[in-house]
Design a protein around this motif. Structure first.
Motif, short mmCIF file in Angstrom:
data_model
loop_
_atom_site.label_atom_id
_atom_site.label_comp_id
_atom_site.label_asym_id
_atom_site.label_seq_id
_atom_site.Cartn_x
_atom_site.Cartn_y
_atom_site.Cartn_z
N LYS A 135 0.93 -1.11 -0.26
CA LYS A 135 -0.18 -0.05 0.10
C LYS A 135 0.78 1.42 0.01
O LYS A 135 0.94 2.27 -0.56
CB LYS A 135 -0.58 0.05 1.00
N ASP A 136 2.22 1.42 1.16
CA ASP A 136 3.22 2.37 0.80
C ASP A 136 3.14 2.67 -0.62
O ASP A 136 3.79 3.82 -1.06
CB ASP A 136 4.19 1.97 2.02
N LEU A 137 4.04 1.22 -1.11
CA LEU A 137 4.12 1.65 -2.49
C LEU A 137 3.66 2.72 -3.55
O LEU A 137 3.55 2.95 -4.53
CB LEU A 137 5.19 0.00 -3.00
N GLU A 138 2.28 1.80 -2.74
CA GLU A 138 1.13 2.37 -4.33
C GLU A 138 1.12 3.78 -4.06
O GLU A 138 1.42 4.94 -5.38
CB GLU A 138 -0.19 1.70 -3.61
N SER A 139 0.80 4.23 -2.72
CA SER A 139 1.15 6.02 -2.68
C SER A 139 2.32 6.76 -3.26
O SER A 139 2.08 7.54 -3.48
CB SER A 139 0.59 5.34 -1.33
N ILE A 140 4.33 6.04 -3.07
CA ILE A 140 4.81 6.41 -2.98
C ILE A 140 4.41 6.67 -4.87
O ILE A 140 4.88 8.03 -5.32
CB ILE A 140 5.92 5.72 -2.77
N GLU A 141 3.99 5.44 -5.33
CA GLU A 141 4.37 6.27 -7.22
C GLU A 141 3.45 6.76 -7.86
O GLU A 141 3.53 7.37 -8.72
CB GLU A 141 3.80 4.43 -7.68
N LYS A 142 2.49 7.31 -7.02
CA LYS A 142 1.25 7.84 -7.01
C LYS A 142 1.97 9.26 -7.24
O LYS A 142 1.93 10.30 -8.16
CB LYS A 142 -0.14 7.80 -6.96
N ARG A 143 2.72 9.69 -6.00
CA ARG A 143 2.72 10.51 -6.02
C ARG A 143 4.34 11.42 -7.00
O ARG A 143 4.36 12.01 -7.26
CB ARG A 143 3.37 11.33 -4.50
N LEU A 144 4.79 9.74 -7.17
CA LEU A 144 6.33 10.15 -8.56
C LEU A 144 6.09 10.42 -9.41
O LEU A 144 6.55 11.20 -10.09
CB LEU A 144 7.03 8.05 -8.23
N GLN A 145 5.27 9.99 -9.77
CA GLN A 145 4.54 10.11 -11.06
C GLN A 145 4.13 11.72 -11.88
O GLN A 145 4.51 12.27 -12.44
CB GLN A 145 2.99 9.43 -11.36
N ARG A 146 3.61 12.18 -10.27
CA ARG A 146 2.96 13.92 -10.79
C ARG A 146 4.69 14.65 -10.40
O ARG A 146 4.95 15.29 -11.16
CB ARG A 146 2.39 14.10 -9.58
N VAL A 147 5.14 14.44 -9.72
CA VAL A 147 6.40 14.86 -8.74
C VAL A 147 7.78 14.71 -9.92
O VAL A 147 8.36 15.88 -10.60
CB VAL A 147 6.82 14.61 -7.64
N GLU A 148 7.57 13.97 -10.44
CA GLU A 148 8.84 13.48 -12.08
C GLU A 148 8.22 14.27 -13.18
O GLU A 148 8.92 14.95 -13.58
CB GLU A 148 8.17 12.36 -12.22
N LYS A 149 7.58 14.67 -13.24
CA LYS A 149 7.04 16.08 -14.53
C LYS A 149 7.76 17.26 -13.88
O LYS A 149 8.28 18.10 -14.61
CB LYS A 149 6.00 15.61 -14.42
N ILE A 150 7.08 17.87 -13.27
CA ILE A 150 7.59 19.34 -12.35
C ILE A 150 9.64 18.89 -12.19
O ILE A 150 10.15 19.98 -12.80
CB ILE A 150 7.28 19.06 -11.28
N ALA A 151 9.68 17.68 -12.26
CA ALA A 151 11.47 17.58 -11.62
C ALA A 151 12.27 18.48 -13.03
O ALA A 151 13.04 18.62 -13.13
CB ALA A 151 11.93 16.56 -10.90
N LYS A 152 11.47 17.21 -14.09
CA LYS A 152 12.37 17.67 -15.35
C LYS A 152 12.18 19.20 -16.06
O LYS A 152 12.92 19.31 -16.65
CB LYS A 152 11.24 16.66 -16.47
N SER A 153 11.40 19.78 -14.99
CA SER A 153 11.31 21.33 -15.55
C SER A 153 12.51 21.56 -15.16
O SER A 153 12.97 23.25 -15.04
CB SER A 153 9.71 21.90 -15.54
N GLY A 154 13.56 21.09 -13.89
CA GLY A 154 14.70 22.27 -13.37
C GLY A 154 14.27 22.07 -12.21
O GLY A 154 14.22 22.79 -11.22
N ASP A 155 12.80 22.13 -11.36
CA ASP A 155 13.05 22.57 -10.11
C ASP A 155 13.61 22.02 -8.84
O ASP A 155 13.23 20.67 -9.19
CB ASP A 155 10.96 22.29 -10.00
N ALA A 156 14.46 22.51 -8.72
CA ALA A 156 14.77 21.65 -6.85
C ALA A 156 14.13 21.00 -6.52
O ALA A 156 14.50 20.20 -6.02
CB ALA A 156 15.87 23.09 -6.65
#
Length: 365
Positions: A135-156
């Motif tokens: 269940k924790d992995l599921e929560s983290i994976e959902k969050r990762l999908q969103r944050v990785e897109k923002i990280a690609k724009s260079g957001d520290a």
């Protein structure tokens, strides 16, 4: 502060026996009442001998202990993380609690069949851990999908969060609980909003037979060894003994029963103390002729925060705190006696409240 401790465990490990013993605890009903507010939630007042000592000195109209909620979380089966059995309800309930009391079977009894036909505390622990980790992995994976897109724009900030999320992902994929990760305060802050299930503090309650209550046994030894890197506590309890204690109404009889088993206190008291220890909690008191009362706060809190537990106005308009140590109160018998002997200290906003402090707050709003 309302403290919730969730009781979890596989079927036939003694979880329900322990919860029912808490619910039926007749002996302590007068001073430490337990009331069931839902079929699976009970509120029990926290036993604290210091309250009795203050009551004898102050002779108040009423005494109010602090309380703890125990939640009997629905039995878990393999597949709970996918909603099997009562899985979704189980996981929703466990997300709400402050600490987990994980009851693990550490006794052999051919009359009580284990769900998997064997007694193996680490395997039992593994079943529940696996479901919570998924269940924790599921929560983290959902969050990762969103944050990785923002990280690609260079957001520290997003890049930092991605790194932390991946650190926890690796631990969980390797079968480790989130609480075993060596994380900084900043890491914990970043992950905090996900409210991970396996990051919650845990007390492993080794349910043993009557003969093993003092010495433990090979099952308890295996459990202690298996969780030594988890920053968790292990206590031994005999749910069978707790059930018998719960049926004794007379305090003297109850004390004699405990003495027969060589016990100083019930398993319930030890479980509560363990919960306070693992959550880093302490108790302070207010004492006056109207009431003597216990309040629970986190260790390290300053006086205004502690005052805020009584009422937000106390924190907002905090001026000062008058503090008496229990030992001084016992020596000089009254607040006036402590004042005359210079045993009341006047503390400001930076004072860190100590366990057992007797406090009176001055405020203005």
């Amino acid at each position: 502060m309302a403290l919730q401790c969730g009781i979890v465990g596989l079927p036939n490990v003694g979880k329900s026996t322990l919860f029912n013993a808490l619910a039926n605890n007749k002996a302590e009903a007068a001073n430490f009442p337990f009331c069931t507010i839902e079929p699976n939630v009970g509120v029990i007042s926290v036993p604290d001998p210091r309250l009795g000592e203050l009551e004898a000195l102050v002779n108040p109209q009423r005494v109010i202990p602090t309380s703890m909620e125990f939640v009997d979380i629905a039995g878990l089966v393999k597949g709970a993380s996918r909603g099997e059995g009562l899985g979704n309800k189980f996981l929703a309930n466990i997300r709400e609690v402050d600490a987990i009391a994980h009851v693990v079977r550490c006794f052999d009894d051919e009359n009580i069949v284990h769900v998997d036909g064997r007694v193996d505390p680490m395997a039992d622990k593994g079943v529940i851990d696996a479901e919570l980790q998924l269940k924790d992995l599921e929560s983290i994976e959902k969050r990762l999908q969103r944050v990785e897109k923002i990280a690609k724009s260079g957001d520290a900030d997003a890049k930092r969060e991605v790194a932390v999320l991946k650190m926890y992902t690796e631990a969980l994929e390797n079968g480790n609980n989130a609480r075993s990760v060596e994380a900084s305060e900043e890491d914990l802050e970043i992950i905090g909003h996900l409210n991970l299930l396996t990051i919650k503090p845990v007390i492993y309650v080794a349910n043993v037979d009557e003969e093993s209550i003092h010495t433990g046994n090979e099952f308890v030894d295996a459990l202690r060894e298996g969780v030594k890197d988890e920053n968790a506590l292990v206590i031994t309890v005999s749910a069978a003994i707790e059930s018998q204690i719960a049926e004794i109404e007379d305090k003297e009889e109850r004390d004699m029963f405990l003495e027969e088993y060589g016990l100083q206190e019930s398993g319930l008291s030890r479980l509560i103390r363990a919960a306070y220890e693992i959550l880093n909690l302490i108790t302070y008191f207010t004492a006056g002729v109207q009431e003597v009362r216990a309040w629970t706060i986190e260790r390290g809190w300053k006086a205004p925060q502690a005052a805020g537990v009584i009422h937000t106005d106390f924190e907002r308009g905090f001026i000062k705190a008058e503090v008496i140590k229990l030992g001084d109160y016992q020596e000089f018998k009254t607040e006036a006696g402590c004042r005359e002997n210079g045993k009341i200290s006047i503390e400001g906003k930076e004072y860190i409240v100590k366990d057992g402090d007797i406090m009176h707050f001055r405020f203005n709003v």
